[in-house]
Write a protein that holds these residues in place. Structure first.
Motif, short mmCIF file in Angstrom:
data_model
loop_
_atom_site.label_atom_id
_atom_site.label_comp_id
_atom_site.label_asym_id
_atom_site.label_seq_id
_atom_site.Cartn_x
_atom_site.Cartn_y
_atom_site.Cartn_z
N GLN A 74 0.85 -1.18 -0.12
CA GLN A 74 0.03 0.09 0.00
C GLN A 74 0.75 1.25 -0.03
N ARG A 75 1.95 1.27 0.70
CA ARG A 75 2.87 2.42 0.66
C ARG A 75 3.52 2.67 -0.49
N LEU A 76 4.02 1.44 -1.33
CA LEU A 76 4.42 1.68 -2.41
C LEU A 76 3.41 2.20 -3.44
N ALA A 77 2.34 1.69 -3.30
CA ALA A 77 1.34 1.95 -4.39
C ALA A 77 1.01 3.74 -4.26
N PHE A 78 0.98 4.19 -2.87
CA PHE A 78 0.83 5.65 -2.61
C PHE A 78 2.11 6.45 -3.06
N LEU A 79 3.26 6.06 -3.11
CA LEU A 79 4.44 6.63 -3.70
C LEU A 79 4.66 6.61 -5.04
N VAL A 114 2.91 -1.48 -8.28
CA VAL A 114 2.76 -2.77 -7.59
C VAL A 114 1.12 -3.24 -7.84
N ARG A 115 0.48 -2.63 -8.95
CA ARG A 115 -0.63 -3.08 -9.16
C ARG A 115 -0.45 -4.77 -9.88
N ASP A 116 -1.57 -5.66 -9.81
CA ASP A 116 -1.13 -7.11 -10.22
C ASP A 116 -0.57 -7.19 -11.55
N GLY A 117 -1.22 -6.67 -12.44
CA GLY A 117 -0.47 -6.41 -14.03
C GLY A 117 0.88 -6.14 -13.74
N SER A 118 1.19 -5.21 -13.30
CA SER A 118 2.77 -4.76 -13.44
C SER A 118 3.56 -5.80 -12.65
N LEU A 119 3.22 -6.48 -11.52
CA LEU A 119 3.86 -7.19 -10.45
C LEU A 119 3.98 -8.56 -11.47
N TYR A 120 2.86 -9.12 -12.31
CA TYR A 120 2.91 -10.58 -13.04
C TYR A 120 3.98 -10.06 -14.27
N ALA A 124 15.51 3.91 -2.10
CA ALA A 124 14.77 2.98 -1.16
C ALA A 124 14.97 3.54 0.24
N ALA A 125 16.23 4.03 0.71
CA ALA A 125 16.47 4.43 2.11
C ALA A 125 15.47 5.54 2.58
N ARG A 126 14.84 6.28 1.62
CA ARG A 126 13.68 7.07 2.10
C ARG A 126 12.53 6.73 2.22
N LEU A 127 12.31 5.47 2.24
CA LEU A 127 10.83 5.05 2.20
C LEU A 127 10.23 5.25 3.69
N ALA A 162 -4.72 2.35 2.54
CA ALA A 162 -5.45 1.45 1.61
C ALA A 162 -5.83 2.40 0.62
N ASP A 163 -6.23 3.83 0.55
CA ASP A 163 -6.36 4.58 -0.47
C ASP A 163 -5.25 5.13 -0.87
N PRO A 164 -4.63 5.01 -2.21
CA PRO A 164 -3.47 5.62 -2.49
C PRO A 164 -3.55 7.08 -2.54
N GLU A 165 -4.68 7.46 -3.19
CA GLU A 165 -4.97 8.91 -3.30
C GLU A 165 -4.84 9.77 -2.10
N ARG A 166 -5.53 9.31 -1.09
CA ARG A 166 -5.54 10.14 0.23
C ARG A 166 -5.31 9.32 1.54
#
Length: 219
Positions: free
Chosen positions: A44-49, A60-66, A106-109, A130-134
């Motif tokens: 979720q944090r990666l999706a937000f960033l 990190v959406r499913d299609g991209s991970l596949y 990565a060190a700035r996560l 959970a909501d990457p927008e806000r």
């Protein structure tokens, strides 16, 4: 076309097994992997960033991970032999391989998308991504006294869910100054009789934030 017998292949081709497991992941979803709370939170944090900062933070959406399965699910996927083996792969550890290590970002996560934020009372409160927008910060109202602006992560203001002393939502705002000025009076009138042990100052914007009851504050 009639099945006469069934037996496991003891020495099945490694590539065929990997392909079958990968197809199973595509059909049934990445939920076949093990997703402890830390792994869900990292995704979720990666999706937000990725949504707000873009590259080098990974999609990190499913299609991209596949599409990048070789980069993050190996060598565990290559070692797997059956469906049950997928359930032993820690998705969080695997996702860690997609962090932008090469650029040093990565060190700035934790700086850009921390798991928790310190509120005015001194409490460290978990952020819900959970909501990457806000992302959402759910915190007791009294702990936010005196703060005029919502805390920010990666430059994005958090949506603050202000809670009663019992932990129930009483207001949602992205503009604390406006809430203290226009919305707090109604909340105070409704709740101070219900929760008399907790402070309900007339001027919340200038009040001392606290996580304690009035009795504790007087000690």
């Amino acid at each position: 076309a009639v099945e006469l017998a069934e037996r496991p292949l003891r020495d099945a081709d490694v590539g065929l097994v990997r392909g079958a497991l990968l197809e199973g992941l595509r059909r049934e979803g990445l939920g076949l992997l093990r997703w402890p709370a830390e792994a869900v939170g990292l995704r979720q944090r990666l999706a937000f960033l990725h949504r707000h900062l873009g590259d080098p933070w990974p999609d990190v959406r499913d299609g991209s991970l596949y599409a990048r399965v070789d980069e993050w699910l190996e060598p565990e996927l290559g070692r797997a032999r059956r469906r049950g083996d997928l359930g032993r792969i820690d998705a969080g550890q695997a996702l860690g391989r997609l962090l932008p290590w090469a650029s040093g970002e990565a060190a700035r996560l934790e700086e850009l998308a921390p798991e928790r934020v310190v509120v005015p009372s001194g409490s460290r409160v978990r952020i819900d991504y959970a909501d990457p927008e806000r992302p959402v910060l759910a915190v007791k109202l009294q702990e936010m006294f005196g703060l005029q602006e919502s805390p920010r992560v990666a430059g994005v203001p958090l949506l603050v869910h202000l809670l009663s002393p019992a932990g129930r939502p009483v207001a949602v705002t992205a503009d604390l100054a406006s809430f203290w000025r226009d919305g707090y009076r109604g909340v105070r009138a409704e709740l101070r009789g219900r929760y008399p042990k907790h402070p309900w100052p007339e001027d919340p914007a200038g009040a001392e934030p606290t996580r304690y009851t009035n009795a504790r504050l007087r000690r």
